[in-house]
Design an enzyme around this catalytic site. Structure first.
Site, PDB file in Angstrom:
ATOM      1  N   TYR A  70       1.258  -0.279   1.325  1.00 28.48           N
ATOM      2  CA  TYR A  70       2.416   0.504   1.749  1.00 28.48           C
ATOM      3  C   TYR A  70       2.728   0.411   3.242  1.00 28.48           C
ATOM      4  O   TYR A  70       3.759   0.911   3.676  1.00 28.48           O
ATOM      5  CB  TYR A  70       2.209   1.975   1.364  1.00 28.48           C
ATOM      6  CG  TYR A  70       2.566   2.266  -0.076  1.00 28.48           C
ATOM      7  CD1 TYR A  70       1.720   1.887  -1.114  1.00 28.48           C
ATOM      8  CD2 TYR A  70       3.755   2.914  -0.407  1.00 28.48           C
ATOM      9  CE1 TYR A  70       2.040   2.142  -2.431  1.00 28.48           C
ATOM     10  CE2 TYR A  70       4.083   3.172  -1.725  1.00 28.48           C
ATOM     11  CZ  TYR A  70       3.233   2.787  -2.728  1.00 28.48           C
ATOM     12  OH  TYR A  70       3.560   3.044  -4.035  1.00 28.48           O
ATOM     13  N   ASP A  92      -0.402   5.332  -6.982  1.00 30.26           N
ATOM     14  CA  ASP A  92       0.996   5.412  -7.415  1.00 30.26           C
ATOM     15  C   ASP A  92       1.099   5.101  -8.907  1.00 30.26           C
ATOM     16  O   ASP A  92       1.715   5.838  -9.680  1.00 30.26           O
ATOM     17  CB  ASP A  92       1.844   4.416  -6.607  1.00 30.26           C
ATOM     18  CG  ASP A  92       3.298   4.430  -7.049  1.00 30.26           C
ATOM     19  OD1 ASP A  92       3.840   5.532  -7.239  1.00 30.26           O
ATOM     20  OD2 ASP A  92       3.877   3.333  -7.225  1.00 30.26           O
TER      21      ASP A  92
HETATM   22  C1  IPM Z   1       5.968   8.138  -5.568  1.00 31.58           C
HETATM   23  C2  IPM Z   1       7.081   7.120  -5.481  1.00 31.58           C
HETATM   24  C3  IPM Z   1       7.095   6.466  -4.119  1.00 31.58           C
HETATM   25  C4  IPM Z   1       5.775   5.727  -3.950  1.00 31.58           C
HETATM   26  C5  IPM Z   1       8.272   5.511  -3.846  1.00 31.58           C
HETATM   27  C6  IPM Z   1       9.599   6.145  -4.149  1.00 31.58           C
HETATM   28  C7  IPM Z   1       8.248   5.002  -2.441  1.00 31.58           C
HETATM   29  O1  IPM Z   1       6.993   6.203  -6.503  1.00 31.58           O
HETATM   30  O2  IPM Z   1       5.992   9.110  -4.792  1.00 31.58           O
HETATM   31  O3  IPM Z   1       5.089   7.989  -6.414  1.00 31.58           O
HETATM   32  O4  IPM Z   1       5.657   4.562  -4.340  1.00 31.58           O
HETATM   33  O5  IPM Z   1       4.855   6.338  -3.424  1.00 31.58           O
HETATM   34 MN    MN Z   2       5.397   6.615  -7.926  1.00 28.97          MN
END
Ligand code: IPM
Ligand code: MN
Ligand code: NAD
Length: 350
Positions: free
Chosen positions: A136, A244
């Site tokens: 990320y 995630d």
């Molecule tokens: C989450 C979402 C986010 C992530 C996206 C929208 C950036 O999927 O909060 O799980 O990947 O963390």
């Molecule tokens: Mn997510």
């Protein structure tokens, strides 16, 4: 007097946040605490209208003076994917150093789960997702973009400090729970640098927590166990990307995206609370989305602020509403009730 920044955001965000605020209002009356909400219109509409930075630094400075942040969702069909997600959500997580993403996976009594023969006693664990590193961080780039020789590199960053503070948080959380079991979900069999670090830190820090039962599961197997034997899990600690992915699966086994809540936590500063679902644009303005995830995120926020009684009231009210049989299905459009009626029902049970 708590100061709470409220960002309803895009799509169904404003509808579900409305219900969360309704329930918080009722709870505050009952328990007797004071709070002030400061609304911010960051999101797709504002970005399309005004352009510029989707979340200016001045807002982040203001957030740091608040006690908590309550977010609906971001993501707009007319804005290029990533602009709002990076520009608002990830910017908040990174700039405010919200290094823990706490995601409970709890099946309430009376809620349907797609897993046969499993019930609330089997599905009750919590995922501690690292929230500021890994794939990320946005490091990488293109080489010879747009040519047949194109190369795309996206790097996973794992620091000793980042991994250790996350793992330590997970051990502390495990200590507070009845079962005191912590599972490291990784891919140490392939990611022999990044997840070697995770394993070493897990073991080293684990020496300080002899009362916590330790376990390991590769991420692919984790998805299998989450379906086959979810009762094995108590606390799962994992990296950003895996966290995630496995928490969308977690949402489905606890009844769906409409009920899964999360906290983005910096234990030493302001924290942000949000449903784990996105802006679900196709349901925008239809008053059919499930507000329970947002309501539970509100409960997590009050718990984090130290309002334990308030958090308990919200949890009990959600539990009663779900057990009442009045909500036919937890999916958008199938609840047999509108978003606001579900909010009214839960508020009435506070
Ligand atoms: C989450 C979402 C986010 C992530 C996206 C929208 C950036 O999927 O909060 O799980 O990947 O963390
Ligand atoms: Mn997510
Ligand atoms: P999504 O979570 O918005 O929706 C996927 C599906 O989940 C919906 O079609 C719906 O069936 C169900 N769902 C979601 N919320 C629900 C609710 N409250 N009640 C009932 N059902 C619900 O995911 P997506 O379609 O992949 O993403 C849409 C947009 O949201 C994208 O722009 C994405 O980047 C963004 N997003 C934002 C966040 C966030 O702000 N935290 C999280 C995930 C996705």
């Amino acid at each position: 007097m708590y100061k709470i920044a409220v960002l309803p955001g895009d799509g169904i965000g404003p509808e579900v946040i409305n219900e969360g605020l309704k329930v918080i209002h009722k709870t505050a009356e009952k328990v007797g605490f004071d709070y002030e909400t400061i609304f911010y219109d960051f999101g797709g509409e504002r970005y399309l209208e005004k352009g510029g930075d989707p979340l200016p630094d001045s807002a982040l400075t203001e957030f740091k003076e608040m006690d908590a942040i309550y977010l609906g969702a971001v993501g707009h069909p007319d804005v290029k994917p990533g602009v709002l997600e990076h520009g608002i959500l990830l910017k908040m997580r990174f700039s405010l150093d919200l290094y823990i993403n706490l995601r409970p996976v709890k099946l309430y009594p009376g809620v349907w789960t797609p897993i046969k023969d499993k019930g609330p006693e089997d599905i009750d664990f919590i995922v501690v997702r690292e929230n500021t590193e890994d794939l990320y961080v946005g490091m990488g780039g293109f080489f010879k973009k747009g040519t047949p020789d194109e190369v795309a590199i996206q790097q996973s960053v794992n620091t000793r400090k980042g991994v250790e503070r996350c793992i330590r948080f997970a051990y502390e959380l495990a200590m507070k729970r009845k079962r005191k079991k912590l599972t490291l979900c990784d891919k140490a069999n392939v990611l022999t640098y990044a997840h070697d670090l995770w394993r070493r830190v897990f073991n080293e820090v684990g020496n300080e927590y002899p009362d916590v039962e330790k376990d390991f599961a590769f991420v692919d197997a984790t998805t299998m166990w989450m379906v086959k034997n979810p009762e094995w899990f108590d606390v799962i600690v994992t990296c950003n990307m895996f966290g995630d992915i496995i928490t969308d699966l977690g949402a489905m086994i606890q009844g769906g995206m409409g009920v899964a809540a999360s906290g983005n936590i910096n234990p030493n500063s302001v924290s942000m609370f949000e449903p784990i679902h996105g802006s679900a644009p196709k349901y925008k303005g239809t008053n059919t989305a499930n507000p329970i995830a947002a309501i539970c995120a509100g409960g997590m926020m009050l718990d984090h602020l130290g309002e334990k009684k308030a958090a308990e009231l919200i949890d009990n009210a959600v539990s009663k509403a779900l057990a009442s049989g009045k909500i036919k299905d937890l999916s958008a459009g199938k609840m047999g009730m509108t978003t606001s009626e579900v909010g009214d029902l839960i508020a009435s049970l506070i």
